[in-house]
Design a protein around this motif. Structure first.
Motif, PDB file in Angstrom:
ATOM      1  N   ASN A 204      -8.218  -3.253   0.458  1.00  0.00           N
ATOM      2  CA  ASN A 204      -8.387  -3.779  -0.757  1.00  0.00           C
ATOM      3  C   ASN A 204      -7.247  -4.634  -1.173  1.00  0.00           C
ATOM      4  O   ASN A 204      -7.424  -5.483  -1.825  1.00  0.00           O
ATOM      5  N   ASN A 205      -5.985  -4.349  -0.713  1.00  0.00           N
ATOM      6  CA  ASN A 205      -4.933  -5.185  -1.147  1.00  0.00           C
ATOM      7  C   ASN A 205      -5.043  -6.440  -0.303  1.00  0.00           C
ATOM      8  O   ASN A 205      -4.686  -7.588  -1.237  1.00  0.00           O
TER       9      ASN A 205
ATOM     10  N   VAL B 111       0.760  -1.323  -0.016  1.00  0.00           N
ATOM     11  CA  VAL B 111      -0.036  -0.101  -0.123  1.00  0.00           C
ATOM     12  C   VAL B 111       0.812   1.310  -0.016  1.00  0.00           C
ATOM     13  O   VAL B 111       0.583   2.256  -0.932  1.00  0.00           O
TER      14      VAL B 111
ATOM     15  N   ASN C 251      -6.400   7.546   3.245  1.00  0.00           N
ATOM     16  CA  ASN C 251      -7.351   6.304   2.979  1.00  0.00           C
ATOM     17  C   ASN C 251      -6.567   5.036   3.308  1.00  0.00           C
ATOM     18  O   ASN C 251      -6.795   3.997   2.351  1.00  0.00           O
ATOM     19  N   PHE C 252      -5.280   5.006   3.883  1.00  0.00           N
ATOM     20  CA  PHE C 252      -4.539   3.838   4.022  1.00  0.00           C
ATOM     21  C   PHE C 252      -5.090   2.648   4.335  1.00  0.00           C
ATOM     22  O   PHE C 252      -4.963   1.523   3.604  1.00  0.00           O
TER      23      PHE C 252
ATOM     24  N   ASP D 216      -0.458   6.031  -2.537  1.00  0.00           N
ATOM     25  CA  ASP D 216      -2.164   6.569  -2.530  1.00  0.00           C
ATOM     26  C   ASP D 216      -2.242   7.632  -1.256  1.00  0.00           C
ATOM     27  O   ASP D 216      -1.203   7.671  -0.453  1.00  0.00           O
ATOM     28  N   ASN D 217      -3.626   8.384  -1.139  1.00  0.00           N
ATOM     29  CA  ASN D 217      -3.685   9.168  -0.191  1.00  0.00           C
ATOM     30  C   ASN D 217      -3.615   8.525   1.222  1.00  0.00           C
ATOM     31  O   ASN D 217      -4.383   7.505   1.594  1.00  0.00           O
ATOM     32  N   LYS D 218      -2.758   9.146   1.921  1.00  0.00           N
ATOM     33  CA  LYS D 218      -2.532   8.454   3.467  1.00  0.00           C
ATOM     34  C   LYS D 218      -3.889   8.453   4.072  1.00  0.00           C
ATOM     35  O   LYS D 218      -3.833   7.571   5.215  1.00  0.00           O
TER      36      LYS D 218
ATOM     37  N   ASN E  23      -7.382   1.155   1.560  1.00  0.00           N
ATOM     38  CA  ASN E  23      -6.458   0.691   0.431  1.00  0.00           C
ATOM     39  C   ASN E  23      -5.753  -0.517   0.995  1.00  0.00           C
ATOM     40  O   ASN E  23      -5.467  -1.607   0.210  1.00  0.00           O
TER      41      ASN E  23
ATOM     42  N   ASN F  66     -16.202  -0.562   3.539  1.00  0.00           N
ATOM     43  CA  ASN F  66     -15.331  -1.283   2.783  1.00  0.00           C
ATOM     44  C   ASN F  66     -15.237  -2.680   3.491  1.00  0.00           C
ATOM     45  O   ASN F  66     -15.222  -3.570   2.686  1.00  0.00           O
TER      46      ASN F  66
ATOM     47  N   LYS G  87       2.213   2.158  -3.365  1.00  0.00           N
ATOM     48  CA  LYS G  87       1.356   2.845  -4.209  1.00  0.00           C
ATOM     49  C   LYS G  87       1.191   4.328  -4.130  1.00  0.00           C
ATOM     50  O   LYS G  87       0.739   4.901  -5.172  1.00  0.00           O
TER      51      LYS G  87
END
Length: 452
Positions: A255-256, A239, A248-249, A244-246, A252, A294, A242
């Motif tokens: 999802n991983n 994660v 949303n860690f 991405d926005n922290k 994410n 989620n 990638k």
């Protein structure tokens, strides 16, 4: 250099066993010195699970037909270790629970391979002390240290392969995981620490090259500590990589997990554990509802979903800036005490806990630390155990209470997870749900002390 064979001799008399019959089966047994309970369990990560009861002399023996080759976990009391077994093996061990891992010695068929596994475990424990210091090194020096340790462990593996006939590929794979994966795990941890720092260092292009030699799809070995620890840290790093926005860690990360783990049962466990752990680290995070949403979308385990829903329901009770409802408690003396009178005019930390969901040792360690640091704050521990008046060990009894029968307080923590509530001198809730493990708990209590 770790020695492969520890010389020993074990004499155990198994009464009532037919030796000819046992020899045709796979047998697993031994003797427990200072037993913690009356049985030993043997299991793997599929559908094998057996309970073997101790005899009067604290010996035990289990025998099995159609036994599947592979890694197994045995448990006694709160401790566990691993054994490698093949069909028709006869493996015995002896251990003293006062020194569980260090006293564990095997005899019989597969003794050598299992003694090597336990020696790998003990060596990894020593290595961890070094790695904790290595994590503070710059990248270049850290890589030098890890490469040196890795070469030593590769030498152990190669020496064993060269000195042993008919080496099982399955065992060598497990030995590699036992010896090398803790090194890889610490490489992942170093990267996580770097990625999460304010000024992360750019990792060299070859930093993660060791991943090329790793099969991270062995779901059947997820119960094996060295493999599990590596997978968890790799999931986190994937994660971070990638970028991405922290904020949303956690989302994410969920999802991983969903895309990386094929076994539905194991995936559900990872999703559930991640949500619970991240919630208690940051129970007031602004994206907490998105995280729960989620989780419900990805997880298919009904019971896990129900417990997360209970946690969400708990969050709706005892809201910030509302007065704490009045309720009764039972002191250790048996006297009934009203919470409103106990906390009147005092800044108060109230912990609701069920001993089944949090160990006494951890609760006591965190609570006593906070009590010592905040001597002007009142601490009240409410033990939620419904079956007996059980108190938390190593916390002074004067701070502890249980509940009367059918108390409405049970609904405050229906999920049974530990819940901390902060109440000011006026009886107003300043934080309706925080955690002893929250990284903000100390600042939250400090704010409580300064509240008007």
């Amino acid at each position: 250099m770790i020695k492969y064979i520890v010389p020993f001799l074990i004499f155990i008399l198994f009464i009532g066993c037919n030796e000819r019959e046992i020899s045709k089966k796979t047998s697993f047994g031994g003797k427990i010195i200072n037993p913690k309970c009356s049985y030993v369990t043997l299991s793997n990560n599929s559908n094998f699970n057996d309970t073997i009861y101790l005899k009067k002399d604290n010996s035990f023996l289990g025998s099995y037909n159609k036994f599947k080759k592979g890694l197994y976990m045995f448990k006694h009391g709160p401790e566990h270790q691993y054994v490698y077994l093949e069909p028709n093996d006869s493996l015995l061990f002896r251990l003293n629970t006062w020194n569980f891992d260090e006293s564990l010695v095997f005899s019989g068929e597969k003794a050598e391979v299992n003694n090597l596994l336990i020696e790998a475990f003990l060596q990894n424990e020593l290595d961890e002390k070094s790695f904790s210091k290595f994590h503070n090194l710059n990248q270049r020096n850290f890589l030098k240290k890890t490469d040196s340790i890795k070469r030593l462990k590769e030498t152990i593996i190669n020496d064993y392969k060269n000195s042993t006939n008919n080496v099982s590929k399955e065992y060598i794979d497990i030995l590699k995981i036992a010896l090398l994966y803790p090194v890889y795990t610490n490489s992942e941890k170093y990267a996580i620490k770097n990625f999460s720092s304010e000024k992360p260092e750019i990792l060299v292009d070859s930093y993660f090259d060791y991943r090329k030699d790793i099969d991270s799809t062995k779901d059947s070995l997820i119960f094996f500590g060295p493999y599990y620890n590596y997978i968890v840290n790799k999931l986190y790093n994937d994660v971070y990589l990638k970028k991405d926005n922290k904020d949303n860690f956690t989302i994410n990360l969920l999802n991983n997990i969903n895309s990386s783990i094929s076994s539905e049962e194991i995936k559900n466990k990872f999703l559930y554990n991640t949500v619970i752990q991240h919630f208690f680290k940051e129970p007031n995070h602004k994206n907490i509802n998105k995280m729960f949403f989620n989780f419900f979308k990805l997880n298919s385990d009904i019971e896990q979903k129900k417990n997360v829903q209970r946690l969400i329901n708990d969050l709706k009770l005892l809201k910030e800036e509302e007065p704490l409802p009045s309720f009764d408690l039972v002191a250790a003396t048996g006297n009934i005490k009203n919470i409103s009178k106990l906390i009147k005019g005092k800044n108060t930390v109230i912990l609701f806990k069920d001993y089944k969901y949090a160990s006494d040792e951890w609760i006591a360690s965190r609570t006593n630390y906070l009590m010592k640091k905040n001597t002007d704050v009142t601490f009240i521990i409410i033990n939620l155990c419904a079956t007996s008046k059980r108190y938390t060990k190593k916390i002074a009894i004067k701070y502890q209470y249980t509940l009367p029968n059918k108390s409405k307080v049970c609904s405050f923590s229906s999920s049974s997870f530990p819940r901390v509530i902060l109440v000011n001198k006026k009886g107003i809730i300043k934080n309706g749900y925080t955690s002893l493990s929250s990284k903000e708990i100390e600042s939250q209590i400090s704010n409580l002390r300064n509240s008007k």
